[in-house]
Design a protein around this motif. Structure first.
Motif, PDB file in Angstrom:
ATOM      1  N   GLU A  21      -4.164  -1.810   8.522  1.00  0.00           N
ATOM      2  CA  GLU A  21      -3.325  -2.286   7.421  1.00  0.00           C
ATOM      3  C   GLU A  21      -2.877  -3.718   7.685  1.00  0.00           C
ATOM      4  O   GLU A  21      -2.441  -4.058   8.779  1.00  0.00           O
ATOM      5  N   GLY A  22      -3.025  -4.564   6.692  1.00  0.00           N
ATOM      6  CA  GLY A  22      -2.607  -5.954   6.808  1.00  0.00           C
ATOM      7  C   GLY A  22      -3.731  -6.920   7.135  1.00  0.00           C
ATOM      8  O   GLY A  22      -3.531  -8.128   7.114  1.00  0.00           O
ATOM      9  N   VAL A  23      -4.941  -6.414   7.450  1.00  0.00           N
ATOM     10  CA  VAL A  23      -6.070  -7.295   7.750  1.00  0.00           C
ATOM     11  C   VAL A  23      -6.844  -7.570   6.468  1.00  0.00           C
ATOM     12  O   VAL A  23      -7.334  -6.648   5.827  1.00  0.00           O
ATOM     13  N   THR A 100      -4.539 -12.289   7.639  1.00  0.00           N
ATOM     14  CA  THR A 100      -3.784 -11.146   7.132  1.00  0.00           C
ATOM     15  C   THR A 100      -3.734 -11.144   5.604  1.00  0.00           C
ATOM     16  O   THR A 100      -4.027 -12.146   4.958  1.00  0.00           O
ATOM     17  N   THR A 101      -3.318 -10.022   5.068  1.00  0.00           N
ATOM     18  CA  THR A 101      -3.191  -9.879   3.616  1.00  0.00           C
ATOM     19  C   THR A 101      -1.936 -10.554   3.083  1.00  0.00           C
ATOM     20  O   THR A 101      -1.813 -10.752   1.882  1.00  0.00           O
ATOM     21  N   GLY A 102      -1.015 -10.875   3.952  1.00  0.00           N
ATOM     22  CA  GLY A 102       0.212 -11.523   3.518  1.00  0.00           C
ATOM     23  C   GLY A 102       1.081 -11.895   4.696  1.00  0.00           C
ATOM     24  O   GLY A 102       0.791 -11.556   5.843  1.00  0.00           O
ATOM     25  N   PRO A 103       2.189 -12.581   4.421  1.00  0.00           N
ATOM     26  CA  PRO A 103       3.054 -13.064   5.499  1.00  0.00           C
ATOM     27  C   PRO A 103       3.868 -11.963   6.181  1.00  0.00           C
ATOM     28  O   PRO A 103       4.419 -12.192   7.253  1.00  0.00           O
ATOM     29  N   VAL A 107       1.957  -8.262  12.651  1.00  0.00           N
ATOM     30  CA  VAL A 107       1.188  -9.084  13.565  1.00  0.00           C
ATOM     31  C   VAL A 107       1.017  -8.396  14.916  1.00  0.00           C
ATOM     32  O   VAL A 107      -0.036  -8.495  15.543  1.00  0.00           O
ATOM     33  N   GLY A 108       2.022  -7.674  15.362  1.00  0.00           N
ATOM     34  CA  GLY A 108       1.927  -6.963  16.631  1.00  0.00           C
ATOM     35  C   GLY A 108       0.836  -5.909  16.602  1.00  0.00           C
ATOM     36  O   GLY A 108       0.046  -5.781  17.537  1.00  0.00           O
TER      37      GLY A 108
END
Length: 140
Positions: A21-23, A100-103, A107-108
């Motif tokens: 999630e987030g990539v 990433t998909t957003g700010p 990140v961890g």
């Protein structure tokens, strides 16, 4: 032009990072910016641009490291309004970079998956040293 998603490393990037999630997308590249593999979420052309851009950022990161003591770089992070970019060493002469998909992406978590992938299969990701043509290398 070689398709850098259909190779085994492209599939591996999809499996190990494309599902996190987030990539948004991930690429594997030589330290001088040659694209080796990419997730299916980035086109071949954009993957090549992303790899080249990441190599330029890495050069700036290495200069930063040398200026601040030269103990070595582990990871590069760039944060913009719309996303975060992470780059880490994957193997000899090889880097792994993620957008990433957003700010607000974790990140961890993403970094953990990047390091885990590099540790698990780094030996398969190694890029051989490229030599100038006159020294036994191939033409650029």
């Amino acid at each position: 032009m070689r398709d850098t998603h259909s190779n085994s490393l492209g599939w591996l990037l999809d499996q190990e990072l494309g599902t996190v999630e987030g990539v948004r997308y991930a690429v594997l590249m030589s330290s001088d910016g040659l694209l080796k593999a990419r997730t299916e979420t980035i086109s071949q052309d954009d993957g090549e641009k992303f790899a080249a851009l990441t190599a330029a950022l890495r050069a700036a990161g290495k200069a930063w490291d040398e200026f601040t003591g030269g103990e070595g770089m582990r990871q590069l992070l760039i944060e913009s309004v719309g996303c975060i970019g992470l780059t880490t060493t994957a193997a000899k002469n090889t880097m792994l970079s993620v957008c990433t998909t957003g700010p607000d992406a974790d990140v961890g978590l993403i970094s953990h998956h990047m390091v885990r992938l590099a540790s698990r299969v780094g030996h398969e990701m190694t890029t051989a040293d490229r030599l100038p043509t006159g020294e036994g290398g191939s033409p650029a």
